[in-house]
Design a protein around this motif. Sequence first.
Motif, PDB file in Angstrom:
ATOM      1  N   ALA A 227       0.614  -1.084   0.168  1.00  0.00           N
ATOM      2  CA  ALA A 227       0.449   0.355   0.077  1.00  0.00           C
ATOM      3  C   ALA A 227       0.409   1.447  -0.478  1.00  0.00           C
ATOM      4  CB  ALA A 227      -0.429  -0.523   1.157  1.00  0.00           C
ATOM      5  N   ASP A 228       2.295   1.097   0.983  1.00  0.00           N
ATOM      6  CA  ASP A 228       3.113   2.564   0.530  1.00  0.00           C
ATOM      7  C   ASP A 228       3.820   3.070  -0.300  1.00  0.00           C
ATOM      8  OD1 ASP A 228       2.215   3.095   3.313  1.00  0.00           O
ATOM      9  OD2 ASP A 228       3.898   1.745   4.475  1.00  0.00           O
ATOM     10  N   TYR A 229       3.650   1.754  -1.068  1.00  0.00           N
ATOM     11  CA  TYR A 229       4.835   1.953  -2.113  1.00  0.00           C
ATOM     12  C   TYR A 229       3.645   2.182  -3.205  1.00  0.00           C
ATOM     13  CZ  TYR A 229       7.017   0.422  -6.596  1.00  0.00           C
ATOM     14  OH  TYR A 229       7.701   0.562  -7.833  1.00  0.00           O
ATOM     15  N   LEU A 230       2.564   2.249  -3.381  1.00  0.00           N
ATOM     16  CA  LEU A 230       1.288   2.366  -4.400  1.00  0.00           C
ATOM     17  C   LEU A 230       1.011   3.796  -4.281  1.00  0.00           C
ATOM     18  CD1 LEU A 230      -0.675  -1.028  -4.391  1.00  0.00           C
ATOM     19  CD2 LEU A 230       0.812  -0.304  -6.224  1.00  0.00           C
ATOM     20  N   ASN A 231       0.958   3.693  -2.939  1.00  0.00           N
ATOM     21  CA  ASN A 231       0.856   5.038  -3.143  1.00  0.00           C
ATOM     22  C   ASN A 231       1.984   6.279  -3.029  1.00  0.00           C
ATOM     23  OD1 ASN A 231      -1.995   5.987  -1.312  1.00  0.00           O
ATOM     24  ND2 ASN A 231      -0.763   4.599  -0.159  1.00  0.00           N
ATOM     25  N   LYS A 232       2.843   5.965  -3.092  1.00  0.00           N
ATOM     26  CA  LYS A 232       3.737   6.690  -3.462  1.00  0.00           C
ATOM     27  C   LYS A 232       4.415   6.507  -5.625  1.00  0.00           C
ATOM     28  CE  LYS A 232       9.306   6.682  -4.000  1.00  0.00           C
ATOM     29  NZ  LYS A 232      10.366   5.515  -2.976  1.00  0.00           N
ATOM     30  N   ILE A 233       3.867   5.668  -6.171  1.00  0.00           N
ATOM     31  CA  ILE A 233       4.277   5.902  -7.360  1.00  0.00           C
ATOM     32  C   ILE A 233       3.155   6.159  -8.163  1.00  0.00           C
ATOM     33  CG2 ILE A 233       6.191   3.820  -7.047  1.00  0.00           C
ATOM     34  CD1 ILE A 233       3.504   2.443  -8.463  1.00  0.00           C
ATOM     35  N   LYS A 234       1.945   6.535  -7.272  1.00  0.00           N
ATOM     36  CA  LYS A 234       0.540   6.795  -8.003  1.00  0.00           C
ATOM     37  C   LYS A 234       1.341   7.938  -8.925  1.00  0.00           C
ATOM     38  CE  LYS A 234      -2.359   7.863  -4.671  1.00  0.00           C
ATOM     39  NZ  LYS A 234      -2.783   7.629  -3.521  1.00  0.00           N
ATOM     40  N   THR A 235       1.766   8.715  -8.087  1.00  0.00           N
ATOM     41  CA  THR A 235       1.826  10.502  -8.278  1.00  0.00           C
ATOM     42  C   THR A 235       3.621  10.592  -9.015  1.00  0.00           C
ATOM     43  OG1 THR A 235       3.233  10.791  -6.530  1.00  0.00           O
ATOM     44  CG2 THR A 235       1.682  11.198  -5.892  1.00  0.00           C
ATOM     45  N   THR A 236       3.381   9.290  -9.839  1.00  0.00           N
ATOM     46  CA  THR A 236       5.308   9.429 -11.005  1.00  0.00           C
ATOM     47  C   THR A 236       4.710   9.116 -11.901  1.00  0.00           C
ATOM     48  OG1 THR A 236       5.224   7.904 -10.185  1.00  0.00           O
ATOM     49  CG2 THR A 236       6.759   9.509  -8.751  1.00  0.00           C
ATOM     50  N   SER A 237       2.863   8.550 -12.200  1.00  0.00           N
ATOM     51  CA  SER A 237       2.657   7.749 -13.963  1.00  0.00           C
ATOM     52  C   SER A 237       0.635   8.850 -13.664  1.00  0.00           C
ATOM     53  CB  SER A 237       2.380   6.487 -13.114  1.00  0.00           C
ATOM     54  OG  SER A 237       0.446   6.583 -12.458  1.00  0.00           O
ATOM     55  N   TYR A 238       1.459   8.301 -15.348  1.00  0.00           N
ATOM     56  CA  TYR A 238      -0.149   9.455 -15.956  1.00  0.00           C
ATOM     57  C   TYR A 238      -0.699   9.192 -16.616  1.00  0.00           C
ATOM     58  CZ  TYR A 238       3.399  13.309 -14.035  1.00  0.00           C
ATOM     59  OH  TYR A 238       3.895  13.791 -12.730  1.00  0.00           O
ATOM     60  N   GLU A 239      -1.449   9.377 -17.119  1.00  0.00           N
ATOM     61  CA  GLU A 239      -2.478   9.106 -17.846  1.00  0.00           C
ATOM     62  C   GLU A 239      -3.176  10.699 -19.336  1.00  0.00           C
ATOM     63  OE1 GLU A 239      -2.019   6.579 -15.839  1.00  0.00           O
ATOM     64  OE2 GLU A 239      -3.432   7.532 -15.410  1.00  0.00           O
ATOM     65  N   PHE A 240      -2.515  10.212 -20.669  1.00  0.00           N
ATOM     66  CA  PHE A 240      -3.040  11.667 -20.940  1.00  0.00           C
ATOM     67  C   PHE A 240      -4.457  11.169 -21.948  1.00  0.00           C
ATOM     68  CE2 PHE A 240       1.692  13.141 -21.402  1.00  0.00           C
ATOM     69  CZ  PHE A 240       1.428  14.124 -19.913  1.00  0.00           C
ATOM     70  N   PHE A 241      -5.261  11.975 -21.743  1.00  0.00           N
ATOM     71  CA  PHE A 241      -6.342  11.606 -22.924  1.00  0.00           C
ATOM     72  C   PHE A 241      -6.933  12.364 -24.438  1.00  0.00           C
ATOM     73  CE2 PHE A 241      -7.485  10.411 -18.294  1.00  0.00           C
ATOM     74  CZ  PHE A 241      -7.991   9.112 -18.599  1.00  0.00           C
ATOM     75  N   THR A 242      -7.395  11.908 -24.935  1.00  0.00           N
ATOM     76  CA  THR A 242      -7.632  13.118 -25.873  1.00  0.00           C
ATOM     77  C   THR A 242      -9.115  12.144 -26.585  1.00  0.00           C
ATOM     78  OG1 THR A 242      -7.314  14.164 -28.594  1.00  0.00           O
ATOM     79  CG2 THR A 242      -6.936  12.190 -28.536  1.00  0.00           C
ATOM     80  N   VAL A 243     -10.142  13.320 -26.854  1.00  0.00           N
ATOM     81  CA  VAL A 243     -11.365  12.107 -27.776  1.00  0.00           C
ATOM     82  C   VAL A 243     -11.687  13.919 -29.137  1.00  0.00           C
ATOM     83  CG1 VAL A 243     -11.943  12.225 -24.842  1.00  0.00           C
ATOM     84  CG2 VAL A 243     -12.315  14.164 -26.046  1.00  0.00           C
ATOM     85  N   GLY A 244     -12.136  13.034 -29.622  1.00  0.00           N
ATOM     86  CA  GLY A 244     -12.676  13.133 -31.208  1.00  0.00           C
ATOM     87  C   GLY A 244     -13.900  13.751 -30.512  1.00  0.00           C
ATOM     88  N   SER A 245     -14.896  13.815 -29.737  1.00  0.00           N
ATOM     89  CA  SER A 245     -15.795  14.758 -29.725  1.00  0.00           C
ATOM     90  C   SER A 245     -16.203  15.664 -27.778  1.00  0.00           C
ATOM     91  CB  SER A 245     -17.077  14.350 -30.199  1.00  0.00           C
ATOM     92  OG  SER A 245     -18.400  14.470 -29.995  1.00  0.00           O
ATOM     93  N   LEU A 246     -16.784  16.419 -28.106  1.00  0.00           N
ATOM     94  CA  LEU A 246     -16.381  16.916 -26.597  1.00  0.00           C
ATOM     95  C   LEU A 246     -18.311  16.192 -26.104  1.00  0.00           C
ATOM     96  CD1 LEU A 246     -14.700  20.503 -26.805  1.00  0.00           C
ATOM     97  CD2 LEU A 246     -13.989  18.519 -25.731  1.00  0.00           C
ATOM     98  N   GLU A 247     -18.706  16.380 -27.006  1.00  0.00           N
ATOM     99  CA  GLU A 247     -20.645  15.866 -26.487  1.00  0.00           C
ATOM    100  C   GLU A 247     -20.350  14.932 -25.666  1.00  0.00           C
ATOM    101  OE1 GLU A 247     -24.383  15.393 -26.823  1.00  0.00           O
ATOM    102  OE2 GLU A 247     -23.280  16.766 -27.774  1.00  0.00           O
TER     103      GLU A 247
END
Length: 298
Positions: A145-165
């Motif tokens: 749990a401690d390890y996950l709480n540490k590394i979750k702040t250093t990973s990223y997800e970039f999203f793009t979408v084809g429509s704002l609808e």
Amino acid sequence: MIKLFTDDGADINFTITGRYDIVQLPIAVSDGENEFETGHAMDISNFYDNMRAGTTYSTSRVMPQVMEEAFRKALEEGDEVLYISLSSGLSGSYEGAEMVKAALEKEYPGKIEVVDSKTATFGEGILVLKAAILRDRGESLKAIADYLNKIKTTSYEFFTVGSLEYLHRGGRVSKTAKIAGGVLQLCPILDVDKTEGTLSLLDVHRGQKAFLKKLKKYLNEKSVGGAFNPNQRVYVYSGDWPERVSLVKDFLIKDMGMEEKNIDIDQRVGCVIGAHTGPEVCVVTFSGDPDERSLMNE
């Protein structure tokens, strides 16, 4: 033994959950008349076809009573419990899990850990898989749990979408932004804020070249030292937008110096997240500070 739980927001397929003994708790999806669980009662391709045809879907959260029943069963069998949730800024599942933990702690002190992933889709899924690998190595509940709480702040997800609808329908963007985006043909680049765990707008783009130029900018900016590390595993996946996945994969190879073997395109945005983004969503998941233990390369 540690019993590992997550939810449908993690977009982990059934083959992986079976291989790593992961329990994926249900988040119901509704079309206003019928309710179903991800992977059951509706094929994901049919789900996106329905959205394109005009069906609007909503989602709920993991019901606390479902969590309590699942956690209690594991505890009664002598296991410890680790639950990794969809971001608290996007779902009430984390809050519900903390309530269940508080209720069970009196009987099972120190046997339950709850981790707010602060992310969604396979960004959450990667944390779950890393937890499974560490569990199988014999790490303790608290250490994982401690390890996950540490590394979750250093990973990223970039999203793009084809429509704002679809984002507009879900309250993620205003009507004004939706109209302006449509008129100007602008599409957003979004990520999940690591403090609040909410979807945030990084930038907008118009056209594929502009998108790739800005993606390169953010891959570097979010990386340690301002330079993207091509020698890591990067995940590129969509709801139902294979053309954009292929575009990003080629870009990562030609412009970012990645080897094809390090680019995973086998994941898919599931119904829970897709209900809010629509079919044309593409996600790039990577680590700004690649894990030195290289857990995902095992």
